[in-house]
Design a protein around this motif. Structure first.
Motif, short mmCIF file in Angstrom:
data_model
loop_
_atom_site.label_atom_id
_atom_site.label_comp_id
_atom_site.label_asym_id
_atom_site.label_seq_id
_atom_site.Cartn_x
_atom_site.Cartn_y
_atom_site.Cartn_z
N LYS A 2 0.81 -1.27 0.01
CA LYS A 2 -0.15 -0.04 0.04
C LYS A 2 0.94 1.30 0.00
N THR A 3 2.07 1.07 0.25
CA THR A 3 2.88 2.28 0.42
C THR A 3 3.47 2.77 -1.03
N ILE A 4 3.12 1.88 -2.11
CA ILE A 4 3.48 2.36 -3.46
C ILE A 4 2.47 3.47 -3.91
N THR A 28 8.43 -7.74 0.85
CA THR A 28 7.22 -8.35 1.04
C THR A 28 7.50 -9.74 0.23
N SER A 29 6.53 -10.69 0.61
CA SER A 29 6.68 -12.00 0.07
C SER A 29 5.82 -12.11 -1.31
N LYS A 30 6.14 -12.93 -2.10
CA LYS A 30 5.35 -13.16 -3.27
C LYS A 30 4.09 -13.34 -3.23
N LYS A 31 3.61 -13.79 -2.02
CA LYS A 31 2.30 -14.12 -1.82
C LYS A 31 1.52 -12.60 -1.55
N GLU A 33 2.72 -9.91 -2.55
CA GLU A 33 2.47 -9.18 -3.83
C GLU A 33 1.23 -9.92 -4.52
N GLU A 34 0.90 -11.17 -4.64
CA GLU A 34 0.25 -11.53 -5.43
C GLU A 34 -1.34 -11.11 -4.93
N LYS A 248 8.99 -8.92 -11.07
CA LYS A 248 7.89 -8.90 -11.92
C LYS A 248 6.60 -8.71 -11.14
N GLY A 249 6.46 -9.36 -10.04
CA GLY A 249 5.24 -8.96 -9.22
C GLY A 249 5.21 -7.48 -8.68
N VAL A 250 6.24 -7.07 -8.49
CA VAL A 250 5.97 -5.44 -7.97
C VAL A 250 5.69 -4.67 -9.23
#
Length: 290
Positions: A2-4, A28-31, A33-34, A248-250
């Motif tokens: 949420k800080t983005i 953050t974890s991949k989870k 991010e998803e 990629k997730g970010v």
């Protein structure tokens, strides 16, 4: 996640790509991010349906980046919850013989989104001031008056193209198309890893092309012309966003949140109201259907 803030990636003054990170320290974890992307997808999908029914605005999403920067997978993940009738993806490759019989913007004009829809350009009209800058010999295929050899292509030629692109974007924006342009900012080292993965993973072998290595050798030239194009064409009506793309997730989340932020600004979007006379007769219509 949420800080983005999407505005942090928006180009509002001249940039130097070398000074912009290709990866963020998100912790953050991949989870996570998803999950964050899933939440944005749901909101985008609901608003997209409303925009489709409203039928007044269109969105043009432009994606640029070096080979392996993640454009294809980003499209798949960011737009997966969209109603398919409201989004069209256009991938622009080497111009066909028919396309070369027209001016270089023609194939992009005819691919613009209809009102109420999204169009995603996977590679865009900017190829005409990026790839052709690195390989000016490609311009000769356009059969332009006064251009017989590479030496005929002057600095003013490129300046004219930049101005033409700005005018193109200004014109469509003034007629209801919202334009968002994303440069997926990949590091050369991360590209090396992703190309190696294509070689080492059998199911990804088909993605590998020797041409990728040839273009990789021209990395510095591409960075130079990307930087120039972004600086000269990031406008209020068609802004560029430089998105760190090593993760990629970010990158997907930043693009999705940016689209959501701009879509949510359109406060006049609403579902059409049913004719009161029709609504008053609902009971009668129900009887006819029973």
């Amino acid at each position: 996640m949420k800080t983005i803030n999407p505005d942090d990636f928006k180009v509002i003054s001249p940039i130097k790509l070398n000074n912009i990170p290709t990866e963020l320290d998100m912790d953050t974890s991949k989870k996570q991010e998803e999950t964050a992307l899933d939440e944005i997808q749901v909101k985008l999908s609901r608003k997209q349906d409303m925009m489709y029914a409203h039928n007044r605005y269109a969105f043009l999403i432009c994606l640029q980046g070096m080979d392996t920067s993640g454009k294809d997978s980003l499209i798949r993940e960011v737009f997966k919850e969209f109603n398919s009738r409201g989004v069209v993806v256009q991938s622009f490759k080497t111009p066909t013989s028919n396309e070369l019989e027209h001016d270089y913007l023609w194939r992009h004009y005819i691919a613009l989104p209809e009102k109420g829809k999204f169009a995603v350009f996977n590679r865009t009209h900017y190829e005409n001031v990026l790839v052709t800058r690195v390989h000016p010999e490609y311009i000769l295929f356009e059969n332009l008056p006064g251009i017989e050899k590479v030496e005929d292509i002057t600095p003013q030629f490129w300046e004219n193209r930049i101005n033409q692109i700005n005018n193109f974007e200004k014109h469509i924006s003034q007629n209801g198309t919202k334009i968002l342009k994303f440069y997926l900012h990949l590091s050369k080292e991360e590209q090396r890893k992703r190309l190696l993965k294509r070689l080492e993973t059998p199911e990804d072998n088909w993605k590998f092309s020797t041409g990728d290595l040839k273009e990789r050798a021209l990395w510095d030239d591409y960075m130079k012309y990307y930087e120039e194009a972004i600086n000269k064409t990031s406008t209020d009506y068609a802004p560029w966003y430089v998105v760190p793309a090593d993760d990629k997730g970010v990158a997907r989340y930043i693009v999705a949140k940016t689209i959501w932020q701009e879509l949510d600004k359109l406060k006049d979007i609403a579902e059409p109201q049913l004719d009161p006379k029709v609504k008053a007769n609902f009971d009668e219509y129900r009887k006819q259907l029973e």
